[in-house]
Design a protein around this motif. Sequence first.
Motif, PDB file in Angstrom:
ATOM      1  N   SER A   1       0.857  -1.139  -0.034  1.00 35.58           N
ATOM      2  CA  SER A   1      -0.401  -0.018  -0.115  1.00 35.58           C
ATOM      3  C   SER A   1       0.692   1.231  -0.070  1.00 35.58           C
ATOM      4  O   SER A   1       0.102   2.229  -1.425  1.00 35.58           O
ATOM      5  CB  SER A   1      -0.979  -0.029   1.476  1.00 35.58           C
TER       6      SER A   1
ATOM      7  N   ASN B   1       2.669   1.945  -3.422  1.00 33.24           N
ATOM      8  CA  ASN B   1       1.405   2.524  -4.391  1.00 33.24           C
ATOM      9  C   ASN B   1       0.967   3.810  -3.880  1.00 33.24           C
ATOM     10  O   ASN B   1       1.523   5.171  -5.305  1.00 33.24           O
ATOM     11  CB  ASN B   1      -0.083   1.353  -3.974  1.00 33.24           C
ATOM     12  N   ARG B   2       1.240   4.254  -2.571  1.00 31.51           N
ATOM     13  CA  ARG B   2       1.220   5.367  -2.390  1.00 31.51           C
ATOM     14  C   ARG B   2       1.877   6.614  -2.684  1.00 31.51           C
ATOM     15  O   ARG B   2       2.578   7.407  -3.045  1.00 31.51           O
ATOM     16  CB  ARG B   2       0.631   5.524  -0.477  1.00 31.51           C
TER      17      ARG B   2
ATOM     18  N   GLU C   1       2.194   6.423  -5.988  1.00 27.85           N
ATOM     19  CA  GLU C   1       1.415   7.781  -6.585  1.00 27.85           C
ATOM     20  C   GLU C   1       2.059   9.302  -5.965  1.00 27.85           C
ATOM     21  O   GLU C   1       1.968  10.565  -7.345  1.00 27.85           O
ATOM     22  CB  GLU C   1      -0.441   7.504  -6.126  1.00 27.85           C
ATOM     23  N   ALA C   2       2.293   9.409  -4.877  1.00 21.67           N
ATOM     24  CA  ALA C   2       3.162  10.225  -4.303  1.00 21.67           C
ATOM     25  C   ALA C   2       4.104  10.849  -5.343  1.00 21.67           C
ATOM     26  O   ALA C   2       3.897  12.206  -6.120  1.00 21.67           O
ATOM     27  CB  ALA C   2       3.863  10.071  -3.398  1.00 21.67           C
TER      28      ALA C   2
END
Length: 341
Positions: free
Chosen positions: A113, A116-117, A120-121
């Motif tokens: 997770s 993935n974050r 995205e960041a």
Amino acid sequence: MPNNKRKNQGNKNKEVTMKPSNEKDTPIQDYEDDDIEEMQEADLKKLIRTLRSSQKQILELQKSLMDKIENLSRENEILRRNQNETKQLVQQETGIVTEVKNSIDQMKNTIESLTNRMGEAEERISDLEDREQERIQSNQRKEEEIRNLKHIVRNLQDTIKKPNIQVLGVPEGMEREKGLEGLFSEILAENFPGLEKDREILVQEAHRTPNKHDQKRSSPRHVVIKLSTVKHKEKILKCAREKRQITLRGSPIRLTADFSSETLQARREWRDIAQVLREKNCQPRILYPAKLSFVNEGEIKTFHSKQKLKEFVATRPALQKMLKDVLHTETKKHGHQYERR
């Protein structure tokens, strides 16, 4: 017959006396009743002792066996307890392993997770960096456009002001009788009699700057004279440089070219350098609108900016030594100005 009986009895006694010799191998033997009756008392006692010894051995053996059984029973109990404890430990370890596996799975899920974050960041940061770079480039283009526009405005102002002459030091109110144009004619007549008779020199406009008079200001406002041609302005200023001392009704005044504020500041920045060059007989001049000209090694050099001058000075050791202090002072001054911004 009695002899045979004794003989037989003797043989039996032999058998009886021989058998106890191996009592360790066969501690207990079977005897017939008739044999027992025929035994002598000594043999019987010996047999009883053998039986008692065998009984004692049996008791000791029984006790030993009981001890062994008891030890085995205790060992078995210990083994059973150890087995139970081992089972419990195995169960606990199995539970711990299960918990660890669950924790690892949770950590994997958390890491996935977070990954993935982070992805995205990073994408957002990359987009923001791209936008920031575009903004910086846009600002740079705008700043360049502003500089170009300022340069154009400056050139336009200088072009408009090119035929103008500024008169410095004329007291406020002196123009009430003749007006500013009349005062300028008086200046020409007092300082340049030949020019005053030149009818081609025409004054198109005359005014003070700034337009509004500040009562708190100690020095008088400048007078701006707009002539019909640049040639006439240059002619008057040349005569002023040659005469050096210009007066109006006996009081000293100054005649200078009229420039925009930016050009005037740029010309002022050459003053310290020009002063040093003048002391070294390099014949410096500040040309229109804000260029420095001087003689070096028999050649006239002209520079539009201090950066170009520094690059040239770096190739001339004698000139570098001459201007080292003033150029270093100018560099520190610009550095302090940049820090204040």
